[in-house]
Design an enzyme around this catalytic site. Structure first.
Site, PDB file in Angstrom:
ATOM      1  N   ARG A   1       0.855  -1.185   0.000  1.00  0.00           N
ATOM      2  CA  ARG A   1       0.000   0.000   0.000  1.00  0.00           C
ATOM      3  C   ARG A   1       0.891   1.234   0.000  1.00  0.00           C
ATOM      4  O   ARG A   1       1.712   1.410   0.909  1.00  0.00           O
ATOM      5  CB  ARG A   1      -0.905  -0.016   1.239  1.00  0.00           C
ATOM      6  CG  ARG A   1      -1.678   1.252   1.424  1.00  0.00           C
ATOM      7  CD  ARG A   1      -2.613   1.230   2.630  1.00  0.00           C
ATOM      8  NE  ARG A   1      -3.170   2.557   2.741  1.00  0.00           N
ATOM      9  CZ  ARG A   1      -3.091   3.336   3.812  1.00  0.00           C
ATOM     10  NH1 ARG A   1      -2.540   2.897   4.929  1.00  0.00           N
ATOM     11  NH2 ARG A   1      -3.600   4.542   3.793  1.00  0.00           N
TER      12      ARG A   1
ATOM     13  N   HIS B   1      -2.850  10.869   0.849  1.00  0.00           N
ATOM     14  CA  HIS B   1      -2.219  10.653   2.155  1.00  0.00           C
ATOM     15  C   HIS B   1      -1.500  11.958   2.511  1.00  0.00           C
ATOM     16  O   HIS B   1      -0.286  11.991   2.688  1.00  0.00           O
ATOM     17  CB  HIS B   1      -1.282   9.444   2.118  1.00  0.00           C
ATOM     18  CG  HIS B   1      -0.967   8.858   3.466  1.00  0.00           C
ATOM     19  ND1 HIS B   1      -1.185   7.545   3.782  1.00  0.00           N
ATOM     20  CD2 HIS B   1      -0.445   9.420   4.582  1.00  0.00           C
ATOM     21  CE1 HIS B   1      -0.802   7.307   5.030  1.00  0.00           C
ATOM     22  NE2 HIS B   1      -0.342   8.435   5.532  1.00  0.00           N
TER      23      HIS B   1
ATOM     24  N   GLU C   1      -7.314   8.627   6.570  1.00  0.00           N
ATOM     25  CA  GLU C   1      -7.474   9.232   7.893  1.00  0.00           C
ATOM     26  C   GLU C   1      -8.030  10.657   7.869  1.00  0.00           C
ATOM     27  O   GLU C   1      -7.336  11.616   8.250  1.00  0.00           O
ATOM     28  CB  GLU C   1      -6.141   9.192   8.656  1.00  0.00           C
ATOM     29  CG  GLU C   1      -5.616   7.787   8.867  1.00  0.00           C
ATOM     30  CD  GLU C   1      -4.349   7.734   9.730  1.00  0.00           C
ATOM     31  OE1 GLU C   1      -3.785   8.792  10.040  1.00  0.00           O
ATOM     32  OE2 GLU C   1      -3.930   6.623  10.099  1.00  0.00           O
TER      33      GLU C   1
ATOM     34  N   ASN D   1      -7.073   1.789  10.246  1.00  0.00           N
ATOM     35  CA  ASN D   1      -5.734   1.933  10.823  1.00  0.00           C
ATOM     36  C   ASN D   1      -5.887   1.880  12.328  1.00  0.00           C
ATOM     37  O   ASN D   1      -6.621   2.680  12.914  1.00  0.00           O
ATOM     38  CB  ASN D   1      -5.111   3.279  10.428  1.00  0.00           C
ATOM     39  CG  ASN D   1      -4.824   3.356   8.933  1.00  0.00           C
ATOM     40  OD1 ASN D   1      -4.934   2.359   8.219  1.00  0.00           O
ATOM     41  ND2 ASN D   1      -4.467   4.528   8.454  1.00  0.00           N
TER      42      ASN D   1
ATOM     43  N   TYR E   1      -3.855   1.614  16.100  1.00  0.00           N
ATOM     44  CA  TYR E   1      -2.601   1.663  16.862  1.00  0.00           C
ATOM     45  C   TYR E   1      -2.802   1.504  18.365  1.00  0.00           C
ATOM     46  O   TYR E   1      -2.012   0.861  19.035  1.00  0.00           O
ATOM     47  CB  TYR E   1      -1.871   2.997  16.603  1.00  0.00           C
ATOM     48  CG  TYR E   1      -1.326   3.087  15.205  1.00  0.00           C
ATOM     49  CD1 TYR E   1      -0.070   2.574  14.894  1.00  0.00           C
ATOM     50  CD2 TYR E   1      -2.080   3.637  14.180  1.00  0.00           C
ATOM     51  CE1 TYR E   1       0.430   2.628  13.606  1.00  0.00           C
ATOM     52  CE2 TYR E   1      -1.598   3.696  12.879  1.00  0.00           C
ATOM     53  CZ  TYR E   1      -0.342   3.187  12.595  1.00  0.00           C
ATOM     54  OH  TYR E   1       0.149   3.219  11.322  1.00  0.00           O
TER      55      TYR E   1
ATOM     56  N   GLU F   1      -3.322  -0.248   8.331  1.00  0.00           N
ATOM     57  CA  GLU F   1      -2.100   0.114   9.073  1.00  0.00           C
ATOM     58  C   GLU F   1      -2.196  -0.459  10.473  1.00  0.00           C
ATOM     59  O   GLU F   1      -3.246  -0.398  11.109  1.00  0.00           O
ATOM     60  CB  GLU F   1      -1.933   1.637   9.226  1.00  0.00           C
ATOM     61  CG  GLU F   1      -1.545   2.376   7.985  1.00  0.00           C
ATOM     62  CD  GLU F   1      -1.391   3.879   8.217  1.00  0.00           C
ATOM     63  OE1 GLU F   1      -1.047   4.291   9.356  1.00  0.00           O
ATOM     64  OE2 GLU F   1      -1.618   4.630   7.255  1.00  0.00           O
TER      65      GLU F   1
HETATM   66  O1  IFM Z   1       2.854   7.546   9.992  1.00  0.00           O
HETATM   67  C1  IFM Z   1       1.490   7.585  10.185  1.00  0.00           C
HETATM   68  C2  IFM Z   1       0.752   7.383   8.885  1.00  0.00           C
HETATM   69  O2  IFM Z   1       1.129   8.314   7.928  1.00  0.00           O
HETATM   70  C3  IFM Z   1      -0.741   7.503   9.105  1.00  0.00           C
HETATM   71  N1  IFM Z   1      -1.177   6.671  10.172  1.00  0.00           N
HETATM   72  C4  IFM Z   1      -0.445   6.685  11.411  1.00  0.00           C
HETATM   73  C5  IFM Z   1       1.032   6.511  11.148  1.00  0.00           C
HETATM   74  C6  IFM Z   1       1.815   6.551  12.482  1.00  0.00           C
HETATM   75  O3  IFM Z   1       1.613   7.746  13.118  1.00  0.00           O
END
Ligand code: IFM
Length: 456
Positions: free
Chosen positions: A76, A120, A165, A298, A300, A360
């Protein structure tokens, strides 16, 4: 327990143009808001820019070879809009198209499926000068950009992501001002968020018009939110965090509406005067909620919502989540793998996207090469392993999860944090541009080859 993934599960890694390409003035490229922002003193923690980054623009062949070494099935990446339309609209820069065309050919020759993100974050500065995403004209410019890209790559690229995002773009860039374009205005952020969703809504049919079997989706950054205590004040903060981060976007995309509680809040705060948003025209929400083929998520960390109205001392210790021994990555983000399963399940049950990709997931840990040149990033392996267990759990509960993209293929420019944060499976020595696959890269290769998690 054996964690076997379904046949055909897509294993990939992700990057974005500004974070890796460098070559910020090469071959007719225009200036983006991130070029402008990073060149403004004080904006980036370590004073760095993406001018060179990982020099991927010149080293893409070597980088595809790395992907092959990892055994990636998919990659990606994003298109830098200013390479294609230096001014955002108008005449096309052929050299920019040629770059991405060569990259796609290289990926296909290596047996790697391209997943192309159109936006992006590197908006052409020329468009920002006339209002950026706060201007409706940018929506039309984006649809035109999407149309141009699918006409040039659509014969070879089937998987398309419109926007990456929208929460980060609108809030970090236009309300908190810590990302480009550095604005601090809540009303602007609301307008930007709407226009981003509308741009998605208009790009989807534009992509399908040229490639009828295109697989198209949008990518949201989602986090489960939890009130820090059972107090009314924390509950309100929780409702607003979950609403702003998750529901605002999911409701618009899948329910053709914005959450009424947040509209009410915005009226009370004086940002708008009625639930009919002044920047939302009749028919916008129908366009935004166009059916798509997948949702990209995404993930985290989670978000613990704590009201600033509660003095820290009153809020501690008995009522506060999380329990003290939580681990945190170098970004300061709590490692909370079960939040991935929670998010996947909530989205599946609440919104029913036909398919979900984790577009992500990953962790920033600063491990570098030891004396023998080996990067033994065991904490990243643990992070990925635990999150893939959570993803597997979600699959077992019926979530239509079709693939997983590790963030990131290689260390890169982490926006306002600069180069100090390292998310890569591959270590990058920025001075020499040498790439060193970390232990996590070898581990991920094993996962992909087995289509399963190795026994711990
Ligand atoms: O690096 C970023 C990415 O560009 C978008 N999502 C979160 C990642 C980590 O912060």
């Amino acid at each position: 327990m054996m964690y076997q993934f379904p046949e055909g599960f897509v294993w990939g890694a992700a990057t974005s143009a500004y974070q890796i390409e460098g070559a910020w003035q090469a071959d007719g490229k225009g200036v983006s808001i991130w070029d402008e922002f990073s060149h403004t003193p004080g904006r980036i923690a370590d004073g760095s820019t993406g001018d060179v980054a990982c020099d991927h623009y010149h080293r893409w062949r070597e980088d595809i070879a790395l992907m092959q070494q990892l055994g990636l099935r998919a990659y990606r990446f994003s298109i830098n809009w200013t390479r294609i339309f230096p001014q955002g609209t108008g005449s096309v820069n052929q050299a920019g198209l040629d770059f991405y065309s060569r990259l796609v050919d290289g990926l296909l020759a290596a047996g790697i499926t391209p997943f192309v993100s159109l936006y992006h974050w590197d908006l052409p500065q020329a468009l920002q000068a006339s209002g950026g995403w706060a201007s409706r004209a940018t929506v039309a410019a984006f649809a035109n950009f999407a149309d141009t890209m699918v006409r040039h790559l659509g014969d070879r690229v089937q998987h398309w992501i419109t926007i990456n995002e929208p929460w980060v773009i609108s809030v970090l860039g236009n309300e908190w001002g810590i990302h480009a374009p550095g604005k601090q205005d809540r009303r602007t952020a609301l307008t930007v968020a709407h226009h981003l969703l509308l741009a998605h809504g208009q790009a989807v049919p534009a992509l399908r018009a040229t490639r009828s079997d295109a697989q198209v989706g949008i990518v949201l950054n989602l986090s489960p939110c939890t009130p820090a205590s059972p107090s009314a004040a924390d509950y309100t903060t929780y409702r607003q965090s979950d609403g702003g981060l998750n529901r605002w976007f999911l409701d618009a995309l899948y329910r053709q509406s914005y959450p009424t509680d947040l509209l009410h809040d915005a009226i009370q705060a004086g940002y708008i005067t009625s639930p009919d948003l002044p920047f939302a025209f009749p028919g916008d929400l129908q366009q935004i909620s166009v059916p798509t083929d997948f949702l990209g998520i995404n993930y985290y960390t989670r978000h613990i919502a704590r009201s600033t109205a509660i003095p820290e001392t009153d809020n501690l210790p008995a009522t506060v989540i999380p329990a003290p021994p939580s681990e945190h990555t170098d970004m300061g983000w709590e490692v909370y793998p079960q939040g991935l399963a929670e998010t996947l399940l909530q989205v599946h049950l609440g919104y029913r996207p036909p398919r979900i990709y984790i577009t992500e997931n990953g962790a920033s840990y600063g491990d570098g090469p030891d004396a023998a040149g080996v990067v033994n990033d065991t904490r990243r392996i643990a992070y990925l392993h635990q999150h893939l267990q959570a993803a597997h759990h979600a699959l077992s509960l019926g979530v239509p999860l079709a693939g997983y993209f590790a963030w990131s293929l290689m260390d890169n420019f982490e926006w306002d944090r600069g180069y100090a944060q390292r998310f890569g499976l591959v270590y990058v020595d920025y001075a020499s541009q040498q790439r060193i696959p970390k232990a996590s890269a070898a581990w991920y290769r094993q996962v992909i080859a087995a289509n399963a998690l190795p026994e711990v």
